[in-house]
Design a protein around this motif. Structure first.
Motif, PDB file in Angstrom:
ATOM      1  N   ILE A 117       1.440  -1.139   0.119  1.00 53.80           N
ATOM      2  CA  ILE A 117       0.020  -0.053   0.045  1.00 53.80           C
ATOM      3  C   ILE A 117       1.182   1.198   0.200  1.00 53.80           C
ATOM      4  O   ILE A 117       1.264   2.176  -0.339  1.00 53.80           O
ATOM      5  N   CYS A 118       1.849   1.061   1.011  1.00 55.68           N
ATOM      6  CA  CYS A 118       2.638   2.290   0.622  1.00 55.68           C
ATOM      7  C   CYS A 118       3.487   2.349  -1.142  1.00 55.68           C
ATOM      8  O   CYS A 118       3.503   3.759  -1.049  1.00 55.68           O
ATOM      9  N   GLU A 119       3.710   1.878  -1.444  1.00 55.56           N
ATOM     10  CA  GLU A 119       4.001   1.690  -2.669  1.00 55.56           C
ATOM     11  C   GLU A 119       3.304   2.369  -3.746  1.00 55.56           C
ATOM     12  O   GLU A 119       3.606   2.980  -4.321  1.00 55.56           O
ATOM     13  N   VAL A 120       1.712   1.779  -3.334  1.00 57.50           N
ATOM     14  CA  VAL A 120       0.835   2.762  -4.322  1.00 57.50           C
ATOM     15  C   VAL A 120       1.167   3.905  -3.862  1.00 57.50           C
ATOM     16  O   VAL A 120       0.928   4.811  -4.649  1.00 57.50           O
ATOM     17  N   MET A 121       0.635   4.259  -2.697  1.00 61.26           N
ATOM     18  CA  MET A 121       0.243   5.744  -2.154  1.00 61.26           C
ATOM     19  C   MET A 121       1.677   6.958  -2.390  1.00 61.26           C
ATOM     20  O   MET A 121       1.440   7.958  -2.847  1.00 61.26           O
ATOM     21  N   ALA A 122       2.767   6.178  -2.885  1.00 57.84           N
ATOM     22  CA  ALA A 122       3.998   6.757  -3.120  1.00 57.84           C
ATOM     23  C   ALA A 122       4.049   7.358  -4.611  1.00 57.84           C
ATOM     24  O   ALA A 122       4.390   8.581  -5.185  1.00 57.84           O
ATOM     25  N   LEU A 149      -0.412  -6.964  -6.490  1.00 59.68           N
ATOM     26  CA  LEU A 149       0.555  -6.226  -6.798  1.00 59.68           C
ATOM     27  C   LEU A 149       1.987  -6.551  -7.022  1.00 59.68           C
ATOM     28  O   LEU A 149       2.851  -6.025  -7.658  1.00 59.68           O
ATOM     29  N   ALA A 150       1.598  -7.565  -6.306  1.00 65.40           N
ATOM     30  CA  ALA A 150       3.731  -8.568  -6.254  1.00 65.40           C
ATOM     31  C   ALA A 150       3.914  -8.762  -7.510  1.00 65.40           C
ATOM     32  O   ALA A 150       5.760  -8.833  -7.887  1.00 65.40           O
ATOM     33  N   THR A 151       2.585  -9.463  -8.546  1.00 70.75           N
ATOM     34  CA  THR A 151       3.149 -10.392  -9.807  1.00 70.75           C
ATOM     35  C   THR A 151       2.338  -9.973 -11.043  1.00 70.75           C
ATOM     36  O   THR A 151       2.600 -10.786 -11.791  1.00 70.75           O
ATOM     37  N   MET A 152       1.605  -9.661 -10.661  1.00 68.70           N
ATOM     38  CA  MET A 152       0.902  -9.424 -12.058  1.00 68.70           C
ATOM     39  C   MET A 152       0.817  -7.181 -11.912  1.00 68.70           C
ATOM     40  O   MET A 152       1.598  -6.415 -11.257  1.00 68.70           O
TER      41      MET A 152
END
Ligand code: PMP
Length: 410
Positions: free
Chosen positions: A86-91, A295-298
């Protein structure tokens, strides 16, 4: 048991149920979902655009790949793995470590809806005031009503919430002896109005709230669905204290997953977790693993791009159809992202009263009244463009324009 019947429950309901009535919008969806009706009423993402076979394969392997934890209880705050993602998405939107965003302060929720409910639960006492854009998200109105709070609407224009009107509302609420707890705002691609708060106003709104000691609840389900360049950075990326950032995977991936989150000021995070545990124990381990794996694989950034392109084409179809077909005196917003256009009807037309005629003409929309706590807004309607394909949108607007012409001739 003999002699006792429990056929009347009316005097048993809690006081908070008094104001809680069936959402106009949900009632509408039943009619609007008939196949002959072109529905511009919904708010559903076009999940058919997902790579369904690949998603299916990923879901099919979750339990075997991740082991039994996907089928087990988990912690109330949500898995660390997902909170990191989620932090990666918000970044991507500028909410990063630089502005204090950390997995520690993320609480995973059952959609953005539970996120809203949690914020209401920890802050609102009966009679408290929530300031919110007018119009605002119908599901937020339901939450605030359940909390027995009063919503004071602050007007918007094409640039989002009007700062002077916000200042004035704060003064008036204080003068009336009531306590405003927070500003609830959807600054980017607002539901239902489709407008976006400008850069300049973002700073002003934050300053006003800070000066007034008002918390800010920033609801941002749509910020990543921009069609014409990047949206202005979220309020939370500009201010860390006093701003709660709420978002969801409903619009960027799939609402059926029911996974959202809150990024909370550190001091408050624990209260949110306690409130969430009382409500749901913990979010679904399976859904969290599904999102984290997605989020990790697709190629989720590609998927986001695909959603944007589909919606941009549909937005254009809707705006073109409105420009070509709407009776004189009708105006509408021109959203740069999100799912909705807000239309203002010519003088004298009432979107709520017109609804049965529209349904008879096989087109549906949501009357503006659903988006105001006080039931005003009948001169407006919300039109959705994410779900119907372009040709259905054009046909829907053609039918709608016909109904409006008839009303005007009456
Ligand atoms: N906030 C806003 C502004 C919304 O439009 C929605 C969904 N329509 C939500 C929150 C809740 O979304 P979900 O619970 O599906 O994440």
């Amino acid at each position: 048991m003999t002699g006792t019947t429990l056929d009347d429950y009316t005097d048993r309901y809690a006081r908070r149920m008094r104001g809680m009535t069936a959402s106009e919008i949900r009632a509408l969806f039943a009619v609007a979902s008939r196949p002959e009706v072109v529905s511009l009423a919904g708010g559903a993402p076009y999940v058919a655009a997902l790579p369904l076979d690949a998603v299916g394969e990923m879901l099919g392997k979750l339990a075997t790949d991740h082991g039994p934890t996907t089928l087990q209880y988990g912690i109330g705050q949500g898995t660390l793995e997902l909170r990191e993602r989620i932090c990666e998405v918000m970044a991507l939107s500028g909410i990063d470590v630089g502005c204090g965003a950390s997995p520690e302060d993320v609480v995973v929720t059952v959609g953005g809806q539970q996120a809203l409910d949690l914020v209401a639960r920890i802050f609102l006492d009966p009679g408290d005031v929530v300031l919110a854009e007018g119009p605002t998200y119908v599901g937020a109105l339901g939450v605030f009503q359940a909390a027995q709070a009063q919503v004071v609407h602050v007007p918007m224009d094409g640039d989002g919430i009007v700062p002077e009107a916000l200042e004035q509302a704060i003064v008036e609420v204080a003068r009336s002896g009531r306590r405003a707890k927070f500003l609830y705002t959807i600054p980017t691609f607002q539901n239902p109005a489709g407008v976006t708060l400008t850069e300049e106003r973002r700073e002003r709104v934050l300053d006003i709230c800070e000066r007034a000691g008002l918390l800010v609840v920033e609801d941002d389900p749509y910020g990543q669905l921009s069609f014409d360049g990047d949206a202005p950075a979220p309020l939370r990326s500009r201010r860390r204290d006093g701003v709660f950032y709420l978002s969801t995977f409903s619009k960027t991936f799939a609402p059926g997953m029911r996974v959202g989150w809150i990024l909370a000021p550190h001091a408050v995070r624990e209260k949110l977790v306690i409130a969430s545990e009382a409500q749901i124990l913990c979010p679904s381990a399976y859904a969290q693993a599904a999102i984290a794996t997605y989020l990790a694989t697709m190629p989720w950034r590609e998927q986001l791009k695909a959603y944007r392109e589909i919606y941009r084409e549909r937005r254009d179809a809707l705006l073109d159809a409105l420009a070509g077909l709407m009776p004189a005196g009708t105006t509408w917003t021109e959203p740069k992202g999100g799912l909705f256009v807000w239309a203002t009807l010519p003088e004298g037309l009432d979107a709520k009263a017109m609804m049965p005629r529209a349904i008879a003409a096989r087109v549906a929309y949501v009357p503006g009244t659903g988006f105001y706590a006080d039931g005003t807004g009948a001169g407006h309607m919300r039109l959705n463009f994410s779900f119907p394909p372009p040709e259905r949108i054009r046909e829907g607007v053609r039918r709608l324009a016909g109904v409006m012409e008839q009303e005007l001739a009456m």
